[in-house]
Write a protein that holds these residues in place. Structure first.
Motif, short mmCIF file in Angstrom:
data_model
loop_
_atom_site.label_atom_id
_atom_site.label_comp_id
_atom_site.label_asym_id
_atom_site.label_seq_id
_atom_site.Cartn_x
_atom_site.Cartn_y
_atom_site.Cartn_z
N GLU A 37 44.71 -58.12 -58.62
CA GLU A 37 43.27 -58.40 -58.71
C GLU A 37 42.92 -59.47 -57.68
O GLU A 37 43.40 -60.60 -57.78
CB GLU A 37 42.88 -58.90 -60.09
N THR B 24 43.19 -61.66 -66.36
CA THR B 24 43.35 -62.05 -64.96
C THR B 24 44.49 -61.26 -64.36
O THR B 24 45.60 -61.26 -64.90
CB THR B 24 43.59 -63.56 -64.85
N GLY B 25 44.19 -60.58 -63.26
CA GLY B 25 45.13 -59.62 -62.69
C GLY B 25 46.15 -60.23 -61.77
O GLY B 25 46.20 -59.95 -60.59
N GLY B 26 46.98 -61.11 -62.32
CA GLY B 26 48.03 -61.77 -61.53
C GLY B 26 47.51 -63.05 -60.93
O GLY B 26 46.31 -63.19 -60.63
#
Lengths: 162, 758
Positions: free
Chosen positions: B191, B240-242
């Motif tokens: 993300e 949260t994508g990383g």
């Protein structure tokens, strides 16, 4: 222009500028935000959806190209709250961490499972090479897909040997 | 109840596999305006003009702003990790008069949707007068300063000395010198960064959704930039994508979006794209080392000396944490009586360096492990044998390695390092592959590398337990997740310490409204910090509930009995309340049953581990394949071995990326990035990666009551060294050196073509 197509089992009619991408329309006009955008040029696979059952990159597909087609997003895979065999295996095998790439993997893997082919780990890895994940290192995704294929073939009488 | 240590699947997952995750880019409140950034096309230039007219005239554009239009926020961003050794440089949210890297924000467009915003950004005309781009940290140290008003490009020098330092090399029988280069790595969480800011003009308060690793620090920085009190801002990190360290601190776009939300009184959204990740998010590694090792003829280390350069890029968003950590991690799990490291941190016209998973740990490991390989080769000794001679032994613990920490020396707790290494040496079948094996066009070789994972060890973190009205217990913490699975692991700890079913707990993270204070998720600290805070909160919380129940029963608290979620009067089973009944009672009396505990770090945890790899190299195409990969890892007391395995394998694959694929190539003349797409900058994909076999050993950490260690960075530390060793081993008939990362087929081909063939 006006476009009509099917999304997750429902017919929709939308008014959309010709240059808008299918991913943006699914996300912003229909609220299928499970379709994720991570590169927007067709490499990472996070935006993968099924079009008439075949995986496509919704970030490289114009919304108008969906006219008359059947689209399935990650939101359309579980039926009546029942996870599909891939979704279930992903949870059991810890095949996701941040979850951002996951919808693309789950859609791609659901396509593979529906193909009813027996696949080696090597072939699964190759078939998943169009999807990028930065968290898991892939091994547990491969485990999950292997398991999903096995379970699908054990329960589906139409499964073929190869 | 025995939840700690179980391979439990995650409570997070059902939402995420069904597309119901809610990431920043999924949040679009009604009336949202979209922001696009005009970025510098030059690495170093004077801005001679900004022309907005065409952009402003595009239908759907709300505003186009340059630095003169946003004067109240045109101050440097808050310094991250200030350090007396550092002459810090921080950017203003938009570049004023000069740009210092390709991608630096120059102007900002606000429009009704992102299509229009991006189209308008292209219509902004920026005049540039290009200046000399500084792209090499070694030459750059003495080149004209890139920052106006500064004397030099040298941002800082880190210096550590143990024993007699470099002087001790004279006592060695052999001194081996190696030059090592690590490429510029872009962290790439899947993300990209993003923010949604919503201003409420009535309460003059701001609600911000941001994919940040530390909501409280983010809020404080934003408050400082907007000159608002902290308590008028709520920061929420949704799914949260990383993160990998890259989302630790505030960025220019965050300030621009929040400020414009206040000014325009409309929600503002910026969802960065992959191109912007390549051109604006902190990058890492990018060091050159000139390292020496002095050894006795027996193989015993006399001294290790390293002079290195950190290509810092344009600014210092996280101070000098990366070069500093590099220096202190070089000695690793070995006995090094004399040590010296001097690291020069040099400004260049590139994206700034800031922590990416490991934050110097992988670099330090790479230096030491490569030195040992080269020293063994020089002595004609086996590469594992030299490690066996120098690894710390159980009788040497606790071991003070001489690096200053809290007024004393850094102290390594007990471990059985040789046993760990030998386990991997046996598993990888080292004895078979140490002599090159050829199969058809493929040459096989083996490499082994050790590491010492330093985790946590700074600041505090809290856990606030609260009885919810349905009888479940909420645990709020300031340390948020970017995929680690905290909601599962923290509940496992709480369930054990309160002797209640796991399902009784709900973990809330990433919201400044949920807990007053917090630091965040980085440096592999959350299980050590929030895990221990949770365990510490448990007895106080139980006491609070018992005292309240005692009032209801009109009994003494010590006469009450706590059993699986029921509180009873001992000996009178009819007089009992479930937690839901207790909660209901409390609600009716307007009583909040809540207890918070904050755990303070005493020092970092240390876990030693080993990686072993067999690579195969095709002598016609020079393709490099990984054929086997074994890991032995010490994670202390493991809360959830399934999640630990995920962290270990995931980190290792990122390390393999650094070893074999990843390097952002910057044109040395112009400072332009040349491969800033996923088509050209390669991330590891499923097809190239092997299956890993991971073994865990558990040496509890003595610095925290639960014995937890951080486990997120061990995986990424040794793959580079192990793979380089294996590549050299496989190609031993040729005198090839794998000292520059990434190691690629074309590098191997050119080394052979240049006359490497015997």
């Amino acid at each position: 222009m006006t476009v009509e197509f099917e999304v997750n089992g429902h017919m929709v009619t939308i008014d959309v500028p010709e240059h808008w991408l299918l991913a943006d329309v699914l996300r912003n006009q229909m609220d299928f935000t499970g379709v994720h955008l991570a590169c927007e040029y067709g490499v990472c696979g996070a935006c993968t959806v099924l079009m008439d059952g075949e995986p496509v990159r919704s970030c490289l597909t114009l919304a108008v190209q969906a006219a008359g087609r059947r689209i399935t997003t990650v939101e359309g895979l579980a039926s009546e709250g029942q996870l599909n065999v891939v979704q279930q295996a992903f949870i059991e095998h810890h095949a996701l961490q941040c979850g951002f790439c996951t919808p693309g993997f789950v859609v791609t893997a659901s396509y593979l499972v529906n193909q009813n082919r027996e696949m080696t780990r090597e072939q699964i890895r190759e078939a998943l090479s169009g999807n990028l994940c930065r968290c898991t290192g892939y091994q547990k995704i491969v485990d999950a897909v292997e398991e999903a294929l096995r379970r699908h073939q054990a329960t589906d009488p139409t499964a073929e040997d190869n | 109840m025995g939840y700690i240590g179980q391979r439990m699947t995650r409570v997070e997952d059902e939402r995420l596999v069904t597309g119901k995750g809610r990431y920043v880019s999924d949040i679009t409140p009604p009336g949202t305006l979209h922001l696009a950034i005009v970025r510098s096309l030059h690495a170093h230039a004077k801005i001679t003009g900004l022309e907005f007219e065409a952009a402003r005239n595009l239908a759907g554009v709300v505003g186009v702003y340059g630095p003169k239009d946003l004067e109240p926020i045109m101050r440097p961003l808050p310094k991250g990790m200030p350090d007396p050794r550092l002459r810090a440089q921080m950017p203003t949210p938009l570049a004023i008069d000069r740009v210092h890297y390709v991608g630096e924000p120059v102007a900002v467009v606000v429009a009704e949707n992102r299509y229009i915003a991006e189209d308008a950004a292209q219509l902004v005309e920026v005049g540039y007068e290009p200046l000399l781009a500084i792209t090499d940290p070694v030459e750059g140290e003495h080149a004209p300063p890139i920052h106006l008003g500064s004397q030099s490009n040298l941002a800082a020098e880190v210096h550590y000395m143990v024993g007699s330092g470099a002087a001790a090399l004279s006592g060695a029988d052999h001194v081996v010198e190696v030059t090592l280069r690590l490429g510029r790595v872009v962290g790439h969480p899947m993300e990209p960064r993003g923010i949604v800011a919503i201003f409420n003009p009535d309460t003059k308060s701001l609600l911000v959704y941001a994919g940040t690793q530390g909501v409280h620090g983010f809020r404080h920085s934003l408050a400082e930039m907007l000159q608002m009190p902290d308590n008028r801002i709520r920061v929420v990190a949704p799914d949260t994508g990383g993160g990998f360290g890259l989302k630790t601190r505030i960025y220019a776009e965050d300030v621009l979006a929040a400020y414009l939300a206040v000014q325009l009184k409309r929600p503002i959204k910026w969802a960065g794209d992959r191109r912007e990740e390549f051109m604006s998010t902190n990058q890492e590694r990018d060091q050159v080392h000139y390292a020496k090792i002095g050894v006795k003829s027996s193989g015993e280390i006399v001294a290790v000396v390293d002079h290195f350069f950190q290509d810092q890029g344009a600014y210092t968003p996280s101070g000098i944490i990366v070069p500093d950590t590099t220096a202190i991690c070089i000695m690793g799990p070995y006995r090094v009586p004399h040590f010296e490291a001097v690291g020069k941190v040099v400004y260049t016209n590139k994206v700034s360096v800031g922590p990416y998973r490991g934050a110097g740990r992988p670099q330090g490991t790479f230096v030491m492990e490569r030195l040992l390989d080269h020293a063994a080769d020089a002595l004609g000794m086996d590469r594992v044998q030299i490690r066996r001679i120098n690894l710390l032994t159980p009788d040497q613990f606790p071991y003070h390695n001489g690096i200053p920490a809290r007024g004393a020396s850094m102290t390594l707790p007990y471990g059985e390092y040789q046993k760990t290494m030998d386990q991997v040496v046996a598993a990888i079948d080292y004895d078979t592959f140490r002599n090159p094996v050829q199969k058809g066009d493929w040459k096989l070789g083996v490499g082994v590398a050790n590491y010492l994972e330093m985790s946590g060890g700074f600041g505090f973190e809290g856990a606030k337990m609260r009885l919810l009205e349905d009888g479940r217990i909420e645990i709020a913490t300031g340390s948020s997740s970017q995929g680690q699975g905290h909601r599962t692991a923290i509940a496992q700890v709480a369930a054990d310490r309160l002797n209640l079913p796991f399902e009784q707990f709900v973990v809330v993270e990433g919201d400044t409204d949920a807990i007053e204070r917090g630091i965040g998720t980085f440096g592999s600290r959350t299980m050590m910090m929030t895990g221990n805070a949770t365990a510490q909160a448990a007895p106080g919380f139980r006491k609070r509930l018992l005292e309240y129940a005692a009032q209801i029963f009109e009994a003494a608290p010590e006469d009450l009995h706590w059993d699986l979620g029921r509180i009873s009067v001992t000996g009178v089973p009819t007089r009992s309340l479930s937690l839901a009944e207790l909660a209901h009672h409390a609600a009716s009396e307007n009583v909040t049953l809540e207890v918070a505990a904050y755990f303070d770090a005493v020092g970092p945890a240390f876990g030693m581990g080993t990686h072993g790899v067999v690579v195969a190299i095709n002598v016609k195409t020079w393709a490099i394949e990984i054929r086997d990969y074994r890991i032995c890892h010490d994670g202390g007391v493991l809360v959830n071995p399934l999640l630990v395995e995920g962290q270990t394998i995931g980190g290792t694959v990122q390390g393999i990326g650094t070893a074999l694929f990843e390097s952002l190539i910057i044109d040395p003349e112009s400072g332009q990035p040349l491969n800033a797409t996923f088509l050209d900058y390669l991330l590891p994909a499923a097809g190239e990666m092997p299956d890993f076999k991971v073994t865990e050993v558990e040496y509890p950490d003595p610095t925290n009551p639960e014995g937890f260690k951080g486990v997120a960075e061990g995986g990424i530390m040794p793959p580079m060294a192990a793979i380089c060793a294996a590549v050299e081993n496989a190609l031993r008939p040729w005198s090839i050196h794998a000292d520059t990362l990434p190691v690629t087929p074309s590098d191997l081909f050119y080394q052979v073509a240049k006359g490497g063939i015997q």
